[in-house]
Design a protein around this motif. Sequence first.
Motif, PDB file in Angstrom:
ATOM      1  N   ILE A  97      49.436  44.564  30.680  1.00  0.00           N
ATOM      2  CA  ILE A  97      50.109  43.925  31.804  1.00  0.00           C
ATOM      3  C   ILE A  97      49.826  42.425  31.785  1.00  0.00           C
ATOM      4  O   ILE A  97      48.794  41.974  31.292  1.00  0.00           O
ATOM      5  N   ASP A  98      50.769  41.654  32.320  1.00  0.00           N
ATOM      6  CA  ASP A  98      50.629  40.207  32.468  1.00  0.00           C
ATOM      7  C   ASP A  98      51.646  39.779  33.521  1.00  0.00           C
ATOM      8  O   ASP A  98      52.788  39.468  33.202  1.00  0.00           O
ATOM      9  N   THR A  99      51.231  39.814  34.783  1.00  0.00           N
ATOM     10  CA  THR A  99      52.149  39.475  35.869  1.00  0.00           C
ATOM     11  C   THR A  99      51.476  38.530  36.858  1.00  0.00           C
ATOM     12  O   THR A  99      50.259  38.454  36.941  1.00  0.00           O
ATOM     13  N   ALA A 100      52.310  37.837  37.594  1.00  0.00           N
ATOM     14  CA  ALA A 100      51.825  36.965  38.658  1.00  0.00           C
ATOM     15  C   ALA A 100      52.852  36.956  39.775  1.00  0.00           C
ATOM     16  O   ALA A 100      54.057  37.044  39.530  1.00  0.00           O
ATOM     17  N   SER A 101      52.368  36.882  40.999  1.00  0.00           N
ATOM     18  CA  SER A 101      53.273  36.767  42.143  1.00  0.00           C
ATOM     19  C   SER A 101      52.584  35.915  43.199  1.00  0.00           C
ATOM     20  O   SER A 101      51.362  35.806  43.232  1.00  0.00           O
ATOM     21  N   ARG A 120      47.416  38.033  40.519  1.00  0.00           N
ATOM     22  CA  ARG A 120      47.551  37.941  39.070  1.00  0.00           C
ATOM     23  C   ARG A 120      46.982  39.210  38.462  1.00  0.00           C
ATOM     24  O   ARG A 120      45.917  39.683  38.876  1.00  0.00           O
ATOM     25  N   ILE A 122      46.283  40.986  34.575  1.00  0.00           N
ATOM     26  CA  ILE A 122      46.309  40.852  33.116  1.00  0.00           C
ATOM     27  C   ILE A 122      45.531  41.988  32.474  1.00  0.00           C
ATOM     28  O   ILE A 122      44.708  42.626  33.117  1.00  0.00           O
ATOM     29  N   ASP A 166      42.131  46.129  32.638  1.00  0.00           N
ATOM     30  CA  ASP A 166      43.130  45.553  33.535  1.00  0.00           C
ATOM     31  C   ASP A 166      42.355  44.865  34.648  1.00  0.00           C
ATOM     32  O   ASP A 166      41.468  45.465  35.251  1.00  0.00           O
ATOM     33  N   ILE A 168      43.029  42.773  38.134  1.00  0.00           N
ATOM     34  CA  ILE A 168      44.022  42.375  39.139  1.00  0.00           C
ATOM     35  C   ILE A 168      43.272  41.691  40.266  1.00  0.00           C
ATOM     36  O   ILE A 168      42.442  42.310  40.926  1.00  0.00           O
TER      37      ILE A 168
END
Length: 181
Positions: A97-101, A120, A122, A166, A168
């Motif tokens: 996973i690699d997300t950001a909001s 975030r 990752i 992971d 978060i």
Amino acid sequence: MTHAVRALALLLMTAGLAAGQATKTITYETKVETLTVQAIESKSRTLTLKRTDGTFLTTVAPAGMKRFDEVKVGDKVTARYYENLVVRVKPAGEKAIDTASAATVSSEGQHPGGTAAVQRAITATVTAIDRKASTITVVGPNDWKYSSRVEDKKALEKVKVGDRLDMIWTDALLIALDSAK
């Protein structure tokens, strides 16, 4: 990636991921600081704030802060900063996973203020462990590489090269302004 750096350091100092415990949540202490508005640059939405120790902080108010024009020099700003981290040992074969909001919410109270939050997530892979020196190295998205000393040697014993983690983390900043008296 300063959040990831903090996340990894705290993960390995305090998490102690035990066998059978694949997820660990670390809630940090909420930090509260009172600052005073020293200068306002309206066009760029930049605020210069003075801390109680006499140092200064410059920050930009997000466009989502609807009542920026109500902020005045001399206003007191109470800032509450909250961090939360969830770490999970990733099962083999599961996609990285690699997300950001991010989100901002304006205050509806008597004075300007609001909340800004960033999350975030990752996946990082453990690439090296030096048990004698009590250090670990991980590689994350975009070949981001980080090495850290691990204070909790028992936690370090439970991690091996090749493990994927992971991470978060959520950061939230709650700002409240009180008009100068």
